[in-house]
Write an enzyme that holds these catalytic residues in place. Structure first.
Site, short mmCIF file in Angstrom:
data_model
loop_
_atom_site.label_atom_id
_atom_site.label_comp_id
_atom_site.label_asym_id
_atom_site.label_seq_id
_atom_site.Cartn_x
_atom_site.Cartn_y
_atom_site.Cartn_z
N ASP A 1 69.98 -58.83 -15.01
CA ASP A 1 69.99 -58.52 -16.43
C ASP A 1 68.63 -58.91 -17.05
O ASP A 1 67.87 -59.68 -16.44
CB ASP A 1 71.14 -59.28 -17.11
CG ASP A 1 71.15 -59.10 -18.59
OD1 ASP A 1 71.20 -57.96 -19.06
OD2 ASP A 1 71.11 -60.12 -19.31
N ASP B 1 73.88 -63.26 -17.78
CA ASP B 1 74.06 -64.42 -18.66
C ASP B 1 75.25 -64.31 -19.59
O ASP B 1 75.53 -65.24 -20.35
CB ASP B 1 72.80 -64.62 -19.51
CG ASP B 1 72.68 -63.56 -20.61
OD1 ASP B 1 72.63 -62.36 -20.26
OD2 ASP B 1 72.66 -63.92 -21.79
#
Length: 231
Positions: free
Chosen positions: A18, A179
């Site tokens: 990400d 996250d």
């Protein structure tokens, strides 16, 4: 970030990563752009934590929720606000944020070990690609799958599968590093293990509340984790 040909003798496994909150702390840039957007509409800034809590589900969602939080959703057209946000974010993108510690060294080591690397983000390509170039992270990545690269975004599994196809690696030989709850949901739907960084934008409950395969303090931890998993 064009697809590179596999190197003979290297591992075929892939690491999908990400962007916002995982590789780069983009919240300062995003919050500033929202502040300027709201300023054009004559509204005071929202708290930093409020705006940063909207990160991760795409820019359109971020703008919509910011308008709602500011009480503007009934008098400001969302598509117009999105255009205003993009205009300001094009100026702040990469200006205030920073690369999280050990991201570069972690990516470099994964690359050296032969892992195929992809950034899978919900950020539009017109914002994600320049940011990766400006931060120097693009050099480590084989593929970028942005929020508008295909018709679906995380938490749908398709962006992860699409990255795997571009890399020439089966999903069962891949992992995701992220996250947020969006990353966990996408990985579970795609059948990938998911590791969550101990910083970033995890939302209520923090990263420890996310049902992932492991928490890491930095991307530098991934080579040892993958080796222990036999990947």
């Amino acid at each position: 970030m064009q697809q590179k040909s596999p190197v003979t003798g290297m591992r075929s496994q892939a690491v999908l990563i990400d962007l916002d909150g995982t590789m780069v702390d983009t919240a300062p840039d995003i919050v500033e752009a929202v502040r300027q957007m709201l300023g054009e509409f004559g509204t005071a800034p929202l708290p930093f934590a409020t705006v940063s809590g909207f990160i991760g589900k795409g820019v359109a969602n971020l703008v919509r929720r910011s308008l709602e939080a500011a009480g503007l959703d009934r008098r400001v057209d969302a598509s117009h606000a999105l255009d205003v946000f993009h205009r300001h974010y094009a100026q702040t993108n990469g200006r205030l944020g920073r690369v999280f510690p050990h991201v570069g060294s972690g990516l470099s080591e994964l690359q050296r070990l032969g892992y195929r690397l992809a950034c899978v983000t919900n950020k539009p390509k017109e914002l994600a690609a320049p940011l990766l170039l400006a931060t120097g992270l693009a050099r480590y990545l084989d593929v970028l799958v942005a929020g508008d690269s295909i018709a679906r975004m995380k938490p749908d599994p398709e962006p992860l599968w699409h990255a795997c196809r571009l890399l020439g690696v089966e999903p069962e030989h891949s992992v995701l590093v992220g996250d947020s709850p969006v990353d966990v949901r996408a990985a579970r739907a795609a059948g990938l293990p998911v590791f969550i960084v101990s910083y970033g934008y995890a939302g209520p409950g923090g990263p420890a509340a996310l049902e992932c395969d492991g928490l890491i303090d930095s991307l530098a931890a991934m080579p040892a984790i993958l080796a222990a998993r036999g990947a």
